[in-house]
Motif scaffolding. Sequence first.
Motif, PDB file in Angstrom:
ATOM      1  N   LEU B 170     -52.974  48.643 -79.482  1.00 18.90           N
ATOM      2  CA  LEU B 170     -53.519  47.325 -79.217  1.00 18.90           C
ATOM      3  C   LEU B 170     -52.796  46.366 -80.165  1.00 18.90           C
ATOM      4  N   VAL B 171     -52.273  45.283 -79.607  1.00 14.10           N
ATOM      5  CA  VAL B 171     -51.576  44.311 -80.436  1.00 14.10           C
ATOM      6  C   VAL B 171     -52.591  43.313 -80.987  1.00 14.10           C
ATOM      7  N   LEU B 172     -52.509  43.079 -82.292  1.00 12.80           N
ATOM      8  CA  LEU B 172     -53.314  42.020 -82.908  1.00 12.80           C
ATOM      9  C   LEU B 172     -52.450  40.769 -82.938  1.00 12.80           C
ATOM     10  N   PRO B 173     -52.685  39.846 -82.012  1.00 12.16           N
ATOM     11  CA  PRO B 173     -51.819  38.663 -81.956  1.00 12.16           C
ATOM     12  C   PRO B 173     -52.040  37.761 -83.172  1.00 12.16           C
ATOM     13  N   MET B 174     -51.109  36.828 -83.367  1.00 12.92           N
ATOM     14  CA  MET B 174     -51.268  35.886 -84.479  1.00 12.92           C
ATOM     15  C   MET B 174     -52.345  34.861 -84.126  1.00 12.92           C
ATOM     16  N   ARG B 175     -53.130  34.496 -85.122  1.00 13.39           N
ATOM     17  CA  ARG B 175     -54.157  33.487 -84.901  1.00 13.39           C
ATOM     18  C   ARG B 175     -53.490  32.129 -84.680  1.00 13.39           C
ATOM     19  N   PRO B 176     -53.870  31.451 -83.591  1.00 10.15           N
ATOM     20  CA  PRO B 176     -53.225  30.167 -83.302  1.00 10.15           C
ATOM     21  C   PRO B 176     -53.524  29.141 -84.391  1.00 10.15           C
ATOM     22  N   GLU B 177     -52.569  28.254 -84.602  1.00  8.79           N
ATOM     23  CA  GLU B 177     -52.787  27.183 -85.575  1.00  8.79           C
ATOM     24  C   GLU B 177     -53.790  26.182 -85.021  1.00  8.79           C
ATOM     25  N   GLY B 178     -54.440  25.491 -85.928  1.00 13.45           N
ATOM     26  CA  GLY B 178     -55.407  24.479 -85.505  1.00 13.45           C
ATOM     27  C   GLY B 178     -56.771  25.056 -85.162  1.00 13.45           C
ATOM     28  N   THR B 179     -57.047  26.299 -85.613  1.00 13.71           N
ATOM     29  CA  THR B 179     -58.340  26.910 -85.297  1.00 13.71           C
ATOM     30  C   THR B 179     -59.148  27.170 -86.566  1.00 13.71           C
ATOM     31  N   GLU B 180     -58.792  26.456 -87.645  1.00 11.93           N
ATOM     32  CA  GLU B 180     -59.512  26.637 -88.902  1.00 11.93           C
ATOM     33  C   GLU B 180     -60.994  26.318 -88.694  1.00 11.93           C
ATOM     34  N   GLY B 181     -61.837  27.194 -89.216  1.00 12.07           N
ATOM     35  CA  GLY B 181     -63.264  26.942 -89.139  1.00 12.07           C
ATOM     36  C   GLY B 181     -63.896  27.326 -87.806  1.00 12.07           C
ATOM     37  N   TRP B 182     -63.101  27.824 -86.879  1.00 14.08           N
ATOM     38  CA  TRP B 182     -63.668  28.233 -85.585  1.00 14.08           C
ATOM     39  C   TRP B 182     -64.526  29.491 -85.745  1.00 14.08           C
ATOM     40  N   SER B 183     -65.532  29.619 -84.872  1.00 18.01           N
ATOM     41  CA  SER B 183     -66.373  30.809 -84.912  1.00 18.01           C
ATOM     42  C   SER B 183     -65.671  31.947 -84.176  1.00 18.01           C
ATOM     43  N   GLU B 184     -66.162  33.160 -84.401  1.00 22.07           N
ATOM     44  CA  GLU B 184     -65.610  34.325 -83.716  1.00 22.07           C
ATOM     45  C   GLU B 184     -65.657  34.159 -82.202  1.00 22.07           C
ATOM     46  N   ALA B 185     -66.793  33.639 -81.716  1.00 24.51           N
ATOM     47  CA  ALA B 185     -66.959  33.489 -80.273  1.00 24.51           C
ATOM     48  C   ALA B 185     -65.946  32.495 -79.699  1.00 24.51           C
ATOM     49  N   GLN B 186     -65.728  31.392 -80.431  1.00 22.61           N
ATOM     50  CA  GLN B 186     -64.743  30.401 -79.981  1.00 22.61           C
ATOM     51  C   GLN B 186     -63.345  31.000 -79.973  1.00 22.61           C
ATOM     52  N   LEU B 187     -63.049  31.755 -81.041  1.00 18.33           N
ATOM     53  CA  LEU B 187     -61.717  32.345 -81.168  1.00 18.33           C
ATOM     54  C   LEU B 187     -61.470  33.375 -80.070  1.00 18.33           C
ATOM     55  N   ALA B 188     -62.519  34.149 -79.730  1.00 18.93           N
ATOM     56  CA  ALA B 188     -62.370  35.204 -78.714  1.00 18.93           C
ATOM     57  C   ALA B 188     -61.906  34.616 -77.384  1.00 18.93           C
ATOM     58  N   GLU B 189     -62.301  33.376 -77.128  1.00 18.25           N
ATOM     59  CA  GLU B 189     -61.905  32.707 -75.885  1.00 18.25           C
ATOM     60  C   GLU B 189     -60.395  32.502 -75.801  1.00 18.25           C
ATOM     61  N   LEU B 190     -59.744  32.501 -76.953  1.00 14.40           N
ATOM     62  CA  LEU B 190     -58.298  32.239 -76.974  1.00 14.40           C
ATOM     63  C   LEU B 190     -57.473  33.520 -76.798  1.00 14.40           C
ATOM     64  N   VAL B 191     -58.158  34.675 -76.881  1.00 12.81           N
ATOM     65  CA  VAL B 191     -57.443  35.948 -76.849  1.00 12.81           C
ATOM     66  C   VAL B 191     -57.269  36.415 -75.406  1.00 12.81           C
ATOM     67  N   THR B 192     -56.042  36.496 -74.955  1.00 16.18           N
ATOM     68  CA  THR B 192     -55.789  36.943 -73.585  1.00 16.18           C
ATOM     69  C   THR B 192     -55.414  38.418 -73.583  1.00 16.18           C
ATOM     70  N   ARG B 193     -55.558  39.017 -72.412  1.00 19.06           N
ATOM     71  CA  ARG B 193     -55.129  40.409 -72.259  1.00 19.06           C
ATOM     72  C   ARG B 193     -53.647  40.544 -72.631  1.00 19.06           C
ATOM     73  N   ASP B 194     -52.834  39.652 -72.088  1.00 16.72           N
ATOM     74  CA  ASP B 194     -51.398  39.773 -72.340  1.00 16.72           C
ATOM     75  C   ASP B 194     -51.050  39.649 -73.822  1.00 16.72           C
ATOM     76  N   SER B 195     -51.845  38.862 -74.564  1.00 16.32           N
ATOM     77  CA  SER B 195     -51.562  38.729 -75.996  1.00 16.32           C
ATOM     78  C   SER B 195     -51.850  40.043 -76.714  1.00 16.32           C
ATOM     79  N   MET B 196     -52.740  40.871 -76.147  1.00 14.20           N
ATOM     80  CA  MET B 196     -53.069  42.153 -76.780  1.00 14.20           C
ATOM     81  C   MET B 196     -52.146  43.280 -76.311  1.00 14.20           C
TER      82      MET B 196
END
Lengths: 125, 209
Positions: B170-196
């Motif tokens: 499983l690939v751990l993609p890089m955290r996108p910039e501009g997401t400082e302070g985001w919650s786990e749930a918000q961040l999970a929305e940014l994670v795509t299958r292809d990124s993993m």
Amino acid sequence: MSAAAAKATAAVPSIPRDDDGPVFRAPWEAQAFAMALTLHERGVFTWTEWAAALAEEIKRAQAAGDPDTGETYYLHWLATLESLVATKGVTSTETLHRYRDAWDHAADRTPHGQPIVLQAEDFAR
Amino acid sequence: MSSDHDHHHHHDHSELSETELRVRALESILTEKGYVDPAALDAIIQAFETRIGLHHGARVVAKAWTDPTFKEALLEDGSKAIGTLGHVSRVGDHLVVVENTPERHNMVVCTLCSCYPWEMLGLPPVWYKAAPYRSRAVKDPRGVLADFGVTVPKDTEIRVWDSTAETRFLVLPMRPEGTEGWSEAQLAELVTRDSMIGTGFAKTPEAPS
């Protein structure tokens, strides 16, 4: 969800689902679901027949000690498919076993990473 | 489903579980007899693409982005760390998580048997199962990534991982910039299958789709 899938979930209330329709734990479960959908559309069985056969299968499994946690639902589904195609004369239990063994042979001789394809030689054993 | 989970631990050939063998047997008989058309069957299955598997991958990635201790444990032993989350019943014996960094981009190739971590990612994309993807990904990873519209900087190393029956990635993609302070749930929305899988990046806040 397709109209056919909606009809199936309406006719077979036990199908695991959420608000948007059926959910599957593994790709093979969706395959087994899709095969039942297709056979129904071909008129091999009605959903009433299917639901009765599936209920029978689940009852049998529970009597044999199935924990019935929902994890095994599609195993019962698959067993129902296998028994219904045999009763309906689509194929026989012997043929199912022969093809199962052939696929096992095909996987065995297929190098890791290559597509597994069934060939005539897989039956010649 | 214990019979579905037994691996024979061979490295040199393909593996199908007992259940997969039965499903394939049924499908080939029905196809030969003209009851089903494999393409139509695939179409039904693809329609349920997002509804297969438990899709815990995005949550695991988001947690790793926000919790350094979890991330360390995840990279140390993927299966064990994910097991501590409690809601994942099984992720395979050896799930290895590989981290994307500015220095290294990871990409996973499938092996067409039971090696794809669908418990984490849901159904594999059709192209992922195609032989051309796998062989090209090994020979020309940059070219394959370009086909997906993904450009990895020239000085970033690309590492291709080949799944086996025992080890899945499983690939751990890089955290996108501009997401400082985001919650786990918000961040999970940014994670795509292809990124993993490593054939894409996580979505950025500016481009939500």
